[in-house]
Design a protein around this motif. Structure first.
Motif, short mmCIF file in Angstrom:
data_model
loop_
_atom_site.label_atom_id
_atom_site.label_comp_id
_atom_site.label_asym_id
_atom_site.label_seq_id
_atom_site.Cartn_x
_atom_site.Cartn_y
_atom_site.Cartn_z
N ARG A 1 0.82 -1.15 0.00
CA ARG A 1 0.10 0.26 0.01
C ARG A 1 0.71 1.21 -0.06
NH1 ARG A 1 -5.39 0.26 1.74
NH2 ARG A 1 -5.00 -1.53 2.87
N ILE A 2 0.74 1.84 -0.92
CA ILE A 2 1.79 3.12 -1.21
C ILE A 2 1.70 4.28 -0.13
CG2 ILE A 2 2.50 5.14 -2.66
CD1 ILE A 2 1.50 3.16 -5.28
N ARG A 3 0.38 4.43 0.23
CA ARG A 3 0.26 5.62 1.10
C ARG A 3 0.89 5.40 2.60
NH1 ARG A 3 -3.72 6.03 5.20
NH2 ARG A 3 -4.92 4.11 4.08
N THR A 4 0.66 3.88 3.14
CA THR A 4 1.12 3.58 4.26
C THR A 4 2.29 2.67 4.37
OG1 THR A 4 -0.04 1.59 4.42
CG2 THR A 4 -1.25 3.59 5.29
N GLU B 1 2.23 -0.54 4.35
CA GLU B 1 1.84 -1.74 4.79
C GLU B 1 2.09 -2.77 3.57
OE1 GLU B 1 -1.87 -1.05 7.10
OE2 GLU B 1 -2.23 -0.21 5.50
#
Length: 129
Positions: free
Chosen positions: A118-121, A123
């Motif tokens: 997951r790019i944003r976080t 994860e």
């Protein structure tokens, strides 16, 4: 579950594998498939308009008195990435919702995903989906 050794990079155990399920279906079945996936808890789906043919090899149509062959028929391609633990339920749900019993109902392809991020976080793998 992640297993790790002191100083070693965590590795994914077999039960934590992620699968990508691609389905080619008839466009008018999209809402039924989407609802079936929602009912089993799938929260993310990618939909792409596509054209193609399989055994049906298209069909002929009559337009203003002229007959022409439609080689590529409209289809919808769905892509879902899920944990291995629910992959079989996803396949069954898509197959049941997309089936009309007529030629051209489509295909489902399942491939293992080596990694997901997951790019944003930041994860990874199961946490990223």
């Amino acid at each position: 579950m992640l297993a790790s050794c002191a100083g070693a990079r965590p590795r994914i155990l077999k039960e934590d594998r992620v699968k990508k399920i691609e389905a080619i279906i008839k466009p008018f079945k999209l809402d039924e498939v989407k609802e079936a996936l929602h009912e089993i808890g799938v929260s993310g789906i990618t939909v792409t308009e596509a054209k193609g043919f399989g055994r049906q090899k298209g069909h002929t149509e009559l337009y203003r008195g002229a007959e022409y062959v439609v080689d590529f028929l409209p289809k919808v391609k769905l892509e879902v990435v899920v944990s291995d633990t629910i992959a079989e339920r996803v396949i069954e749900a898509v197959a049941a919702a997309a089936q009309t019993g007529r030629i051209g109902d489509g295909k489902i392809f399942v491939t293992p995903i080596e990694s997901a991020l997951r790019i944003r976080t930041g994860e990874k793998d199961d946490d990223a989906i």
